[in-house]
Design an enzyme around this catalytic site. Sequence first.
Site, PDB file in Angstrom:
ATOM      1  N   ILE A  78       0.856  -1.183   0.000  1.00  8.64           N
ATOM      2  CA  ILE A  78       0.000   0.000   0.000  1.00  8.64           C
ATOM      3  C   ILE A  78       0.895   1.237   0.000  1.00  8.64           C
ATOM      4  O   ILE A  78       1.810   1.344   0.823  1.00  8.64           O
ATOM      5  CB  ILE A  78      -0.942   0.004   1.216  1.00  8.64           C
ATOM      6  N   SER A  79       0.621   2.160  -0.907  1.00  7.05           N
ATOM      7  CA  SER A  79       1.532   3.282  -1.119  1.00  7.05           C
ATOM      8  C   SER A  79       1.699   4.156   0.117  1.00  7.05           C
ATOM      9  O   SER A  79       2.829   4.455   0.532  1.00  7.05           O
ATOM     10  CB  SER A  79       1.061   4.123  -2.310  1.00  7.05           C
ATOM     11  N   ASP A  80       0.584   4.579   0.736  1.00  7.98           N
ATOM     12  CA  ASP A  80       0.727   5.493   1.880  1.00  7.98           C
ATOM     13  C   ASP A  80       1.281   4.773   3.100  1.00  7.98           C
ATOM     14  O   ASP A  80       2.023   5.362   3.889  1.00  7.98           O
ATOM     15  CB  ASP A  80      -0.596   6.203   2.203  1.00  7.98           C
ATOM     16  N   CYS A  81       0.945   3.486   3.271  1.00  8.25           N
ATOM     17  CA  CYS A  81       1.518   2.729   4.384  1.00  8.25           C
ATOM     18  C   CYS A  81       3.028   2.552   4.192  1.00  8.25           C
ATOM     19  O   CYS A  81       3.801   2.624   5.163  1.00  8.25           O
ATOM     20  CB  CYS A  81       0.849   1.363   4.493  1.00  8.25           C
ATOM     21  N   GLU A 105       4.634   5.902   5.091  1.00  8.48           N
ATOM     22  CA  GLU A 105       4.679   6.160   6.538  1.00  8.48           C
ATOM     23  C   GLU A 105       5.629   5.193   7.248  1.00  8.48           C
ATOM     24  O   GLU A 105       6.319   5.577   8.200  1.00  8.48           O
ATOM     25  CB  GLU A 105       3.277   6.066   7.141  1.00  8.48           C
TER      26      GLU A 105
END
Length: 471
Positions: free
Chosen positions: A413-416, A419
């Site tokens: 997952i890109s945002d995970c 982060e």
Amino acid sequence: MWKLKFAEGGNPWLISVNNHVGRQIWEFDPNLGSPEELLEIEKARRYFSDNRFRKKHSSDLLMRLQFSMENPVHVALPQVKVDEADSITEGMVSSTLRRAINFHSSLQAHDGHWPGDYGGPMFLMPGLNEDGGWGLHIEGPSTMFGTVLTYVTLRLLGEGANDGQGAMERGRDWILTHGGATAITSWGKMWLSVLGVFEWSGNNPLPPEIWLLPYMLPFHPGRMWCHCRMVYLPMSYLYGKRFVGPITPTVLSLRKELYTIPYHEIDWNQARNECAKEDLYYPHPLVQDILWASLHKVVEPILMNWPGKKLREKALQTAIQHIHYEDENTRYICIGPVNKGYNGSQLWDTAFAVQAIISTNLAEEYGPTLRKANEYIRNTQVREDCPGDLNFWYRHISKGAWPFSTADHGWPISDCTAEGLKASLLLSKIPSEIVGEPLEAKRLYDAVNVILSLQNSSIGSAEDIKCSKPN
């Protein structure tokens, strides 16, 4: 007494790539708990029951009681109260931050993540409304989809049609006064058909043959958003098989409970396009109804009989092949709660907790907390791509990514990933004797590689960044 256990397997059916790190399992032990602890649990239950319409989320009451016994806060800092006229000093801010981090550290599991009730959407944790129905979300109004599926679930779990408390009666009254279960949405129609309390002829077609179409077509399912694709995949298989479970006495009873007219008198063709106004976000355009009617009345009869049945069998084989691939590569957790199960937001919560603690400039005081979080982030990074030809399986590279929850879930997952990478970089600036060893440079490069591969081709310059458009 219920106990929440972490990072434990103990079952040959549970498969893991990292010894179950991040896994949360509630286990009931009838012999566990002192009389004082059981009394506290009963108080928590009563509190939730008394406030269930005002505060629908569980607030993790049982988990917090368990943690208060297992991880007591050793330093009880006084609460700082500020009047509007008071000036806020640096000492007051520091004291408040320490109080907050102390409390948050007490809720950290031994494997480094922060567990919690990942609830809210009905697919995870439905909430009862005062009108007797259930909504799509615990904060939302009652819907036919939410009420019918939750009512049916309670019946399958052993609740009687008349439970003696009026809850089941009120739920059923909501369904019947709003048109009955024929007005449930398409996903609801599908699951009721699998159960045997709705006819497959009352569903608009979900043909598995679409998986056999050339990938170059813009509407090929391999081009869909991953969550949409992985929900459509098993639904198309069930529709193609016209699968129906055992017709039990409970199923026969539900056929009488959910509808305003006798089951055998329902016009299933009309039911295909029925939808309660509470559930209708946007009316079907005419062209969509024409397409579905054509598939239902012309195409499906061909595919259900020889020689078209040969194509249906091939489509079903292709669909089940992709279903098995998804199961095996997510350890049977699957991408989300709609198509299978899902298992929380562990990585997401841990990455933000790390960033928040470090931003206070108090990181060295909370080394044990950050050390455990560092280990969790390290253990949750995806280490390998999925096997086989990724293009054939409509998958993207995942080596170096971080998932939303656990490494066993595994979907990149890109945002995970962003982060997780940010938290790892921040931790690498703190001495290793405080927070543990930093993530190796090669693994940081792998994370950056995933992020750049997911960049939209319209952003940035081809001379600066070589972009790879994901499938």
